[in-house]
Each structure stands twice: as structure tokens, then as C-alpha cells.
Write a protein that holds these residues in place. Structure first.
Motif, PDB file in Angstrom:
ATOM      1  N   VAL A   1       0.839  -1.201   0.000  1.00  0.00           N
ATOM      2  CA  VAL A   1       0.000   0.000   0.000  1.00  0.00           C
ATOM      3  C   VAL A   1       0.878   1.256   0.000  1.00  0.00           C
ATOM      4  CG1 VAL A   1      -1.676   1.315   1.353  1.00  0.00           C
ATOM      5  CG2 VAL A   1      -1.998  -1.133   1.031  1.00  0.00           C
ATOM      6  N   THR A   2       1.964   1.224   0.748  1.00  0.00           N
ATOM      7  CA  THR A   2       2.892   2.357   0.775  1.00  0.00           C
ATOM      8  C   THR A   2       3.526   2.578  -0.595  1.00  0.00           C
ATOM      9  OG1 THR A   2       3.372   1.978   3.111  1.00  0.00           O
ATOM     10  CG2 THR A   2       4.980   3.271   1.871  1.00  0.00           C
ATOM     11  N   LEU A   3       3.950   1.493  -1.233  1.00  0.00           N
ATOM     12  CA  LEU A   3       4.531   1.599  -2.571  1.00  0.00           C
ATOM     13  C   LEU A   3       3.517   2.141  -3.567  1.00  0.00           C
ATOM     14  CD1 LEU A   3       6.652  -1.679  -2.742  1.00  0.00           C
ATOM     15  CD2 LEU A   3       7.517   0.687  -2.742  1.00  0.00           C
ATOM     16  N   ARG A   4       2.277   1.737  -3.421  1.00  0.00           N
ATOM     17  CA  ARG A   4       1.224   2.253  -4.308  1.00  0.00           C
ATOM     18  C   ARG A   4       1.099   3.762  -4.154  1.00  0.00           C
ATOM     19  NH1 ARG A   4      -4.307   3.637  -3.764  1.00  0.00           N
ATOM     20  NH2 ARG A   4      -5.407   3.402  -5.732  1.00  0.00           N
ATOM     21  N   SER A   5       1.105   4.237  -2.916  1.00  0.00           N
ATOM     22  CA  SER A   5       1.022   5.676  -2.664  1.00  0.00           C
ATOM     23  C   SER A   5       2.229   6.409  -3.245  1.00  0.00           C
ATOM     24  CB  SER A   5       0.936   5.953  -1.167  1.00  0.00           C
ATOM     25  OG  SER A   5      -0.244   5.413  -0.648  1.00  0.00           O
ATOM     26  N   GLN A   6       3.408   5.818  -3.084  1.00  0.00           N
ATOM     27  CA  GLN A   6       4.612   6.425  -3.642  1.00  0.00           C
ATOM     28  C   GLN A   6       4.522   6.498  -5.167  1.00  0.00           C
ATOM     29  OE1 GLN A   6       7.906   4.078  -2.247  1.00  0.00           O
ATOM     30  NE2 GLN A   6       7.808   4.934  -0.181  1.00  0.00           N
ATOM     31  N   TYR A   7       4.028   5.426  -5.776  1.00  0.00           N
ATOM     32  CA  TYR A   7       3.907   5.400  -7.236  1.00  0.00           C
ATOM     33  C   TYR A   7       2.946   6.482  -7.710  1.00  0.00           C
ATOM     34  CZ  TYR A   7       2.971   3.964 -11.971  1.00  0.00           C
ATOM     35  OH  TYR A   7       2.829   3.971 -13.324  1.00  0.00           O
ATOM     36  N   LEU A   8       1.789   6.550  -7.088  1.00  0.00           N
ATOM     37  CA  LEU A   8       0.792   7.529  -7.509  1.00  0.00           C
ATOM     38  C   LEU A   8       1.233   8.963  -7.221  1.00  0.00           C
ATOM     39  CD1 LEU A   8      -2.468   5.682  -6.399  1.00  0.00           C
ATOM     40  CD2 LEU A   8      -1.548   5.894  -8.719  1.00  0.00           C
ATOM     41  N   GLY A   9       2.096   9.147  -6.217  1.00  0.00           N
ATOM     42  CA  GLY A   9       2.546  10.478  -5.854  1.00  0.00           C
ATOM     43  C   GLY A   9       3.799  10.951  -6.570  1.00  0.00           C
ATOM     44  N   SER A  10       4.505  10.043  -7.244  1.00  0.00           N
ATOM     45  CA  SER A  10       5.753  10.448  -7.898  1.00  0.00           C
ATOM     46  C   SER A  10       5.464  11.088  -9.254  1.00  0.00           C
ATOM     47  CB  SER A  10       6.687   9.248  -8.054  1.00  0.00           C
ATOM     48  OG  SER A  10       6.109   8.280  -8.886  1.00  0.00           O
ATOM     49  N   HIS A  11       6.340  12.033  -9.616  1.00  0.00           N
ATOM     50  CA  HIS A  11       6.143  12.776 -10.859  1.00  0.00           C
ATOM     51  C   HIS A  11       7.268  12.533 -11.864  1.00  0.00           C
ATOM     52  CE1 HIS A  11       2.751  14.782  -9.094  1.00  0.00           C
ATOM     53  NE2 HIS A  11       3.485  15.130  -8.051  1.00  0.00           N
ATOM     54  N   GLU A  12       8.341  11.884 -11.460  1.00  0.00           N
ATOM     55  CA  GLU A  12       9.445  11.598 -12.362  1.00  0.00           C
ATOM     56  C   GLU A  12       9.315  10.182 -12.900  1.00  0.00           C
ATOM     57  OE1 GLU A  12      13.413  12.377 -11.093  1.00  0.00           O
ATOM     58  OE2 GLU A  12      12.807  14.100  -9.907  1.00  0.00           O
ATOM     59  N   ASP A  13       9.581  10.029 -14.194  1.00  0.00           N
ATOM     60  CA  ASP A  13       9.452   8.716 -14.829  1.00  0.00           C
ATOM     61  C   ASP A  13      10.373   7.681 -14.189  1.00  0.00           C
ATOM     62  OD1 ASP A  13       7.606   9.854 -16.484  1.00  0.00           O
ATOM     63  OD2 ASP A  13       8.899   9.892 -18.263  1.00  0.00           O
ATOM     64  N   ARG A  14      11.627   8.066 -13.935  1.00  0.00           N
ATOM     65  CA  ARG A  14      12.573   7.111 -13.334  1.00  0.00           C
ATOM     66  C   ARG A  14      12.092   6.634 -11.973  1.00  0.00           C
ATOM     67  NH1 ARG A  14      18.677   9.157 -14.603  1.00  0.00           N
ATOM     68  NH2 ARG A  14      18.673   8.393 -16.732  1.00  0.00           N
ATOM     69  N   GLU A  15      11.614   7.563 -11.174  1.00  0.00           N
ATOM     70  CA  GLU A  15      11.117   7.224  -9.837  1.00  0.00           C
ATOM     71  C   GLU A  15       9.909   6.294  -9.941  1.00  0.00           C
ATOM     72  OE1 GLU A  15       9.145   9.530  -6.068  1.00  0.00           O
ATOM     73  OE2 GLU A  15      10.600  10.628  -7.281  1.00  0.00           O
ATOM     74  N   ARG A  16       9.035   6.582 -10.891  1.00  0.00           N
ATOM     75  CA  ARG A  16       7.846   5.739 -11.095  1.00  0.00           C
ATOM     76  C   ARG A  16       8.249   4.334 -11.507  1.00  0.00           C
ATOM     77  NH1 ARG A  16       3.088   9.362 -11.732  1.00  0.00           N
ATOM     78  NH2 ARG A  16       1.862   7.496 -12.044  1.00  0.00           N
ATOM     79  N   ILE A  17       9.248   4.238 -12.375  1.00  0.00           N
ATOM     80  CA  ILE A  17       9.719   2.933 -12.843  1.00  0.00           C
ATOM     81  C   ILE A  17      10.277   2.126 -11.674  1.00  0.00           C
ATOM     82  CG2 ILE A  17      11.492   1.775 -14.224  1.00  0.00           C
ATOM     83  CD1 ILE A  17      11.066   4.037 -16.316  1.00  0.00           C
ATOM     84  N   LYS A  18      11.126   2.762 -10.875  1.00  0.00           N
ATOM     85  CA  LYS A  18      11.729   2.062  -9.727  1.00  0.00           C
ATOM     86  C   LYS A  18      10.664   1.628  -8.729  1.00  0.00           C
ATOM     87  CE  LYS A  18      15.950   2.629 -11.121  1.00  0.00           C
ATOM     88  NZ  LYS A  18      16.498   1.604 -11.960  1.00  0.00           N
ATOM     89  N   THR A  19       9.712   2.490  -8.446  1.00  0.00           N
ATOM     90  CA  THR A  19       8.645   2.152  -7.504  1.00  0.00           C
ATOM     91  C   THR A  19       7.781   1.032  -8.061  1.00  0.00           C
ATOM     92  OG1 THR A  19       8.644   4.426  -6.700  1.00  0.00           O
ATOM     93  CG2 THR A  19       6.733   3.080  -6.143  1.00  0.00           C
ATOM     94  N   ALA A  20       7.479   1.084  -9.353  1.00  0.00           N
ATOM     95  CA  ALA A  20       6.670   0.030  -9.981  1.00  0.00           C
ATOM     96  C   ALA A  20       7.382  -1.313  -9.918  1.00  0.00           C
ATOM     97  CB  ALA A  20       6.348   0.392 -11.424  1.00  0.00           C
ATOM     98  N   GLU A  21       8.711  -1.300 -10.085  1.00  0.00           N
ATOM     99  CA  GLU A  21       9.470  -2.552  -9.997  1.00  0.00           C
ATOM    100  C   GLU A  21       9.425  -3.119  -8.580  1.00  0.00           C
ATOM    101  OE1 GLU A  21      13.317  -1.441 -11.504  1.00  0.00           O
ATOM    102  OE2 GLU A  21      12.655  -1.611 -13.595  1.00  0.00           O
ATOM    103  N   ARG A  22       9.564  -2.246  -7.575  1.00  0.00           N
ATOM    104  CA  ARG A  22       9.482  -2.717  -6.185  1.00  0.00           C
ATOM    105  C   ARG A  22       8.076  -3.218  -5.878  1.00  0.00           C
ATOM    106  NH1 ARG A  22      12.075   2.322  -4.490  1.00  0.00           N
ATOM    107  NH2 ARG A  22      10.219   2.668  -3.260  1.00  0.00           N
ATOM    108  N   MET A  23       7.060  -2.496  -6.372  1.00  0.00           N
ATOM    109  CA  MET A  23       5.676  -2.904  -6.161  1.00  0.00           C
ATOM    110  C   MET A  23       5.422  -4.251  -6.832  1.00  0.00           C
ATOM    111  SD  MET A  23       2.225  -0.580  -6.671  1.00  0.00           S
ATOM    112  CE  MET A  23       2.767   0.044  -8.232  1.00  0.00           C
ATOM    113  N   ASP A  24       5.987  -4.442  -7.993  1.00  0.00           N
ATOM    114  CA  ASP A  24       5.853  -5.706  -8.718  1.00  0.00           C
ATOM    115  C   ASP A  24       6.384  -6.865  -7.886  1.00  0.00           C
ATOM    116  OD1 ASP A  24       7.392  -7.357 -11.405  1.00  0.00           O
ATOM    117  OD2 ASP A  24       5.218  -7.143 -11.199  1.00  0.00           O
ATOM    118  N   GLY A  25       7.564  -6.674  -7.296  1.00  0.00           N
ATOM    119  CA  GLY A  25       8.153  -7.726  -6.461  1.00  0.00           C
ATOM    120  C   GLY A  25       7.295  -8.047  -5.245  1.00  0.00           C
TER     121      GLY A  25
END
Length: 186
Positions: free
Chosen positions: A75-99
Motif C-alpha cells: 500500500v505504501t509503494l502504491r502511494s509512492q507510485y501515484l505520488g511520484s512525478h518523475e518517470d525514473r522514480e515511477r519505474i523504480k517504484t513500480a518494480e518494487r511494487m511488482d516484487g
């Protein structure tokens, strides 16, 4: 009449050079925009997948699921993903969320009461469908980024790329678990 020939040749050379420069500039803009569009397409599906996380939490909350810390992290990673505005940050968060998501789904396999519920089965199918779409769009994104990176590194395009401050884009990397023959529930 003979004085018109050098003028005519000069005009043809100038028009050819201007046409070449315009085509080079436009090609770089198209490559950049295609790479941005490819990421936006992935982003839409990743947002849809992140929107399924509250549904997953609700499905497993009613059971004796002992992985509350993993769910909170998800849930925390989801919030981070939705709140991030940089593509790189979104990619990294999505990868962690995926795991984390894969970890939760594999852990759920040990809970027959969750695994057999219709809500979970529908959610599992939805997530599986989204994962297939993400995989297809990752391939398209990486192809677009590869064309873009090649375009900004080749001569004479590199000159325009530097003037336009274009930088290499990062491809989406697949984790080792994804490179293997993936037989998980997703």
C-alpha cells in the motif's frame, strides 16, 4: 546566362541543406515523443494494476492472512507510485511494487480459503491480464527507447540532440525472476 548556373547551384545546395536539417530535427522530435508515449502507455496500465492493490488487501483482510507488513509495504509503494512525478522514480517504484505483489500472490497460495474465493479468483485473473499487457508494452517501450537512443547518438543527429538537450533514456529492465520461465500466479 552563365552567371545563373552558380546561383542556381547555390540555391539548390542551400535548399537541400535546410531540408536535411529540418528532417533531422523532426526525426529527433518524433523519436522523443514516441518514447514518451510508450512510457505513458505503460504508466496507464501500471496505474490500473496499482488500483487493484486495495482490492487485494480487502480480499485477504477477512482471512487469517499473516502478512500484514507485506500488505502495508504494498500500500505504501502504491502511494509512492501515484505520488511520484518523475518517470525514473515511477519505474523504480513500480518494480518494487511488482516484487511485493508477486510475493503476496505466492504467499496466498498457502491459504486455500483465500485462493478458492471467487473475489480472489477474479482479482487474480484481472492482475494476470494486466501483467500480460504490461509485458507487451514494456517491449514496445524498450524498442522506442532504443530507437531514440540510437537516433541521438548517431551523426549528424547528435549535434541537434545536444542542442535540444536530449539525453539517453533508460530502458525498463526485467528482473531475473521475470527472465526465467515464469510460472507464478501472475
Amino acid at each position: 546566362m552563365s552567371s545563373f548556373i552558380p546561383l542556381f547551384i547555390t540555391i539548390i545546395i542551400v535548399v537541400g541543406l535546410v531540408t536535411f536539417l529540418i528532417n533531422t530535427y523532426n526525426r529527433l522530435v518524433i523519436l522523443n515523443n514516441n518514447a514518451k508515449k510508450a512510457f505513458a502507455n505503460i504508466d496507464v496500465i501500471l496505474k490500473q494494476r496499482s488500483d487493484e492493490i486495495p482490492n487485494l488487501v480487502n480480499v485477504v483482510k477477512a482471512t487469517a492472512f499473516n502478512e500484514n507488513t507485506v500488505l502495508r509495504e504494498l500500500v505504501t509503494l502504491r502511494s509512492q507510485y501515484l505520488g511520484s512525478h518523475e518517470d525514473r522514480e515511477r519505474i523504480k517504484t513500480a518494480e518494487r511494487m511488482d516484487g511485493k505483489l508477486k510475493s503476496v500472490m505466492l504467499t496466498i497460495e498457502n491459504y486455500p480459503e483465500i485462493k478458492s474465493g471467487t473475489s480472489y479468483l477474479e482479482l487474480q485473473k484481472r492482475l494476470s491480464d494486466l501483467e500480460e499487457i504490461i509485458a507487451d508494452r514494456r517491449i514496445y517501450f524498450n524498442e522506442s527507447v532504443n530507437l531514440y537512443n540510437t537516433g541521438i547518438e548517431t551523426f549528424p543527429d547528435i549535434i541537434f540532440a545536444k542542442m535540444m538537450s536530449y539525453r539517453k533514456k533508460e530502458m525498463l529492465h526485467f528482473e531475473d525472476t521475470e527472465k526465467q520461465n515464469n510460472t507464478s500466479t501472475l
